[in-house]
Design an enzyme around this catalytic site. Sequence first.
Site, short mmCIF file in Angstrom:
data_model
loop_
_atom_site.label_atom_id
_atom_site.label_comp_id
_atom_site.label_asym_id
_atom_site.label_seq_id
_atom_site.Cartn_x
_atom_site.Cartn_y
_atom_site.Cartn_z
N ARG A 274 0.85 -1.19 0.00
CA ARG A 274 0.00 0.00 0.00
C ARG A 274 0.89 1.24 0.00
O ARG A 274 2.03 1.19 0.44
CB ARG A 274 -0.95 -0.01 1.21
N HIS A 446 -3.53 -24.00 32.89
CA HIS A 446 -3.44 -25.29 32.19
C HIS A 446 -4.85 -25.89 32.02
O HIS A 446 -5.63 -25.83 32.96
CB HIS A 446 -2.59 -26.26 33.01
P1 FAD Z 1 -7.17 4.86 6.98
O1 FAD Z 1 -7.82 3.81 7.77
O2 FAD Z 1 -6.79 4.57 5.58
O3 FAD Z 1 -8.15 6.12 7.03
C1 FAD Z 1 -7.91 7.26 6.29
C2 FAD Z 1 -9.24 7.89 5.91
O4 FAD Z 1 -8.99 9.19 5.40
C3 FAD Z 1 -9.99 7.17 4.80
O5 FAD Z 1 -11.27 6.78 5.24
C4 FAD Z 1 -10.09 8.17 3.65
O6 FAD Z 1 -11.35 8.14 3.02
C5 FAD Z 1 -9.92 9.49 4.39
N1 FAD Z 1 -9.38 10.57 3.58
C6 FAD Z 1 -8.28 10.56 2.80
N2 FAD Z 1 -8.08 11.78 2.25
C7 FAD Z 1 -9.08 12.58 2.70
C8 FAD Z 1 -9.41 13.93 2.50
N3 FAD Z 1 -8.67 14.74 1.75
N4 FAD Z 1 -10.52 14.40 3.10
C9 FAD Z 1 -11.29 13.61 3.87
N5 FAD Z 1 -11.02 12.33 4.11
C10 FAD Z 1 -9.91 11.81 3.53
N6 FAD Z 1 -4.19 -3.45 9.99
C11 FAD Z 1 -4.16 -4.13 11.16
O7 FAD Z 1 -3.59 -3.64 12.14
N7 FAD Z 1 -4.77 -5.35 11.31
C12 FAD Z 1 -5.41 -5.94 10.26
O8 FAD Z 1 -5.96 -7.03 10.42
C13 FAD Z 1 -5.46 -5.26 9.02
N8 FAD Z 1 -6.09 -5.81 7.97
C14 FAD Z 1 -6.14 -5.13 6.79
C15 FAD Z 1 -6.78 -5.74 5.71
C16 FAD Z 1 -6.83 -5.09 4.49
C17 FAD Z 1 -7.53 -5.75 3.35
C18 FAD Z 1 -6.25 -3.79 4.36
C19 FAD Z 1 -6.34 -3.06 3.05
C20 FAD Z 1 -5.61 -3.18 5.41
C21 FAD Z 1 -5.55 -3.86 6.64
N9 FAD Z 1 -4.88 -3.31 7.74
C22 FAD Z 1 -4.82 -3.99 8.92
C23 FAD Z 1 -4.24 -1.98 7.67
C24 FAD Z 1 -5.14 -0.91 8.30
O9 FAD Z 1 -6.37 -0.89 7.62
C25 FAD Z 1 -4.46 0.45 8.21
O10 FAD Z 1 -3.18 0.39 8.78
C26 FAD Z 1 -5.26 1.49 8.97
O11 FAD Z 1 -6.57 1.60 8.46
C27 FAD Z 1 -4.56 2.86 8.90
O12 FAD Z 1 -5.34 3.81 9.58
P2 FAD Z 1 -5.29 5.35 9.16
O13 FAD Z 1 -6.24 6.04 10.07
O14 FAD Z 1 -3.90 5.81 9.09
O15 FAD Z 1 -5.85 5.41 7.67
P1 NAI Z 2 2.81 -6.55 1.93
O1 NAI Z 2 3.86 -5.50 1.94
O2 NAI Z 2 2.47 -7.27 3.17
O3 NAI Z 2 3.18 -7.66 0.85
C1 NAI Z 2 3.38 -7.36 -0.49
C2 NAI Z 2 4.13 -8.51 -1.11
O4 NAI Z 2 4.13 -8.32 -2.51
C3 NAI Z 2 5.56 -8.61 -0.64
O5 NAI Z 2 5.84 -9.94 -0.31
C4 NAI Z 2 6.35 -8.13 -1.87
O6 NAI Z 2 7.63 -8.74 -1.95
C5 NAI Z 2 5.45 -8.59 -2.99
N1 NAI Z 2 5.59 -7.84 -4.24
C6 NAI Z 2 5.80 -6.51 -4.41
N2 NAI Z 2 5.83 -6.22 -5.72
C7 NAI Z 2 5.60 -7.37 -6.40
C8 NAI Z 2 5.48 -7.71 -7.76
N3 NAI Z 2 5.58 -6.78 -8.72
N4 NAI Z 2 5.24 -9.00 -8.09
C9 NAI Z 2 5.12 -9.96 -7.12
N5 NAI Z 2 5.23 -9.69 -5.80
C10 NAI Z 2 5.46 -8.40 -5.45
O7 NAI Z 2 1.53 -5.81 1.29
P2 NAI Z 2 0.01 -6.25 1.24
O8 NAI Z 2 -0.15 -7.70 1.46
O9 NAI Z 2 -0.51 -5.64 -0.01
O10 NAI Z 2 -0.60 -5.48 2.46
C11 NAI Z 2 -0.45 -4.06 2.56
C12 NAI Z 2 -0.36 -3.64 4.00
O11 NAI Z 2 -1.64 -3.70 4.61
C13 NAI Z 2 0.52 -4.54 4.85
O12 NAI Z 2 1.86 -4.18 4.76
C14 NAI Z 2 0.00 -4.29 6.21
O13 NAI Z 2 0.61 -3.15 6.70
C15 NAI Z 2 -1.49 -4.02 5.97
N6 NAI Z 2 -2.27 -5.22 6.28
C16 NAI Z 2 -2.18 -5.75 7.53
C17 NAI Z 2 -2.89 -6.88 7.85
C18 NAI Z 2 -2.74 -7.46 9.21
O14 NAI Z 2 -2.23 -6.78 10.08
N7 NAI Z 2 -3.17 -8.69 9.45
C19 NAI Z 2 -3.76 -7.54 6.90
C20 NAI Z 2 -3.75 -6.92 5.60
C21 NAI Z 2 -3.04 -5.79 5.34
#
Ligand code: FAD
Ligand code: NAI
Length: 467
Positions: A274, A446
């Site tokens: 991301r 346990h």
């Molecule tokens: P965000 O949650 O991205 O919030 C930012 C908000 O700002 C958004 O809603 C956006 O609409 C808004 N925004 C942006 N620009 C503007 C603007 N100009 N005006 C008004 N609003 C705006 N993290 C974990 O710890 N555990 C997990 O299990 C986990 N699972 C994930 C699964 C997926 C599929 C993904 C994509 C991410 C996951 N993450 C997980 C990562 C987590 O979602 C992010 O780290 C977290 O949401 C970051 O929080 P944030 O507040 O920085 O930003």
């Molecule tokens: P990631 O950084 O975890 O993994 C991306 C993977 O893609 C890496 O292994 C990288 O080597 C590989 N990659 C990069 N470019 C590539 C290419 N061109 N071809 C093939 N492989 C390539 O990123 P991901 O899975 O997209 O998640 C994004 C972020 O969202 C995470 O880093 C994490 O911070 C957050 N997240 C956290 C979760 C959790 O806490 N359980 C769940 C889901 C997301």
Amino acid sequence: MADSFDAIVIGGGPGGYNAAIRLGQLGLSSACIDKRGSFGGTCLNIGCIPSKALLHASERFHEAQTDFAKLGIKAKVDLDLPAMMAQKTKVVGELTKGVEFLLKKAKSEAIVGEGRITAPGKVEVKTADGKVRNLTAKHIIIATGSDVAPLPGVTLDEKQIVSSTGAIALTAVPKKLVVVGAGVIGLELGSVWKRLGSEVTVVEFLDRVTPGIDLEVSKAFQRVLTKQGFTFLLSTKVTGVEKKAGALKVTVEPAAGGDKQVLDADVLLVAIGRIPYTANLGLAEVGAAMDKRGRVITDNHYRTNVPGIYAIGDCREGPMLAHKAEDEAVAVAEIIAGKAGHVSYGIIPSVVYTSPEVAWVGKTEEELKAEGRAYKVGKFPFTANSRAKINHETEGFAKVLADAVTDEVLGAHLIGPSVSEMIGEYCVAMEFRAASEDVARTCHPHPTRSEALKQAAMGVEGWTMQA
Ligand code: FAD
Ligand code: NAI
């Protein structure tokens, strides 16, 4: 409605909404702006919450299909995908409404609209009804989060060529799913669709899964996922994708160059990381400095180079995790209120919510070796843990790393059942700078899986009780 606040928070995710709530608790007025239409950010709307809802449901489905028989339970189960998606959507709706309630309780005005900084202390908001409001505040907190990293040459349609956002909303189980990226999203969402019946092939650029985690855990993780039926193409890159008669042809080749191979797929999931999201925010205009990766640069008090403008969460440096954003939110609010906000960056846990789960905190063995720090290792396999044995969940191990001289816990690396719920024990231990012996001599109940954590700590001094 006032247009002047102590602080304006742009972004309503775990960073933004927690900052607004903490500001309210500290007696400061705020507005929290999000353009999404529902609060909670990426995490609640399209990230942590919906993905974990599907991981939970698909795990139960798979368990009922394959594991109940081991317990003497005969069951015939069918998948109702629309109902599975509906329960996910319901949970998301309840939690996002909960955030709105919390903002209200903290007396923070929740504004749906797009915010743009026009000058220090000034934010223009285009609200959902097309109007413009000009707000002022002494402090502005940028918490705009992150967005999907694009794969050059591949255009997402979120139906067949999807990011995580499309992958949590598919309307049918793909027969063949190709995932680009063996990171957290690829393996979590790959697991969801694998359990529901997809053939899953993961293409990863590097030579291992979840690069950056402890290598021994990464290897064990890949082994167990392969046993579950995942196919991994490591050190491989996707070079193109073509739609042909409703199906996809995905071209891959070795990362170092070489012969091409074409994979058939019904759905392609792009999960290669991301990137910080700061589009149309006015940062360049106000002169806020960004790094090469597009992250807002701050000092350790979350201050940008522009007085009164702060940044937290995914849009600044550090792991892109909800709990990291949340802790920074509390810290920045406290700093603004004149208190001593602080985040222990060395003790931020990570979890991959697959089955088995993977969880870790602190340093990996590779990092300690690179630092030249002498360390000791304690390890305990879940095959020797009675609770895991009872539950037929013996895959994995707990590993603890401790300083060779002081015995301070430096890292914990877990792969096994419910380790997401257990890693917090090591976070607390490390926050108190505990020695591994402190954990080893702490009484654990346990039979529980948590005994594996104690046994691993006992292993540091070689007195693990294991056959
Ligand atoms: P965000 O949650 O991205 O919030 C930012 C908000 O700002 C958004 O809603 C956006 O609409 C808004 N925004 C942006 N620009 C503007 C603007 N100009 N005006 C008004 N609003 C705006 N993290 C974990 O710890 N555990 C997990 O299990 C986990 N699972 C994930 C699964 C997926 C599929 C993904 C994509 C991410 C996951 N993450 C997980 C990562 C987590 O979602 C992010 O780290 C977290 O949401 C970051 O929080 P944030 O507040 O920085 O930003
Ligand atoms: P990631 O950084 O975890 O993994 C991306 C993977 O893609 C890496 O292994 C990288 O080597 C590989 N990659 C990069 N470019 C590539 C290419 N061109 N071809 C093939 N492989 C390539 O990123 P991901 O899975 O997209 O998640 C994004 C972020 O969202 C995470 O880093 C994490 O911070 C957050 N997240 C956290 C979760 C959790 O806490 N359980 C769940 C889901 C997301």
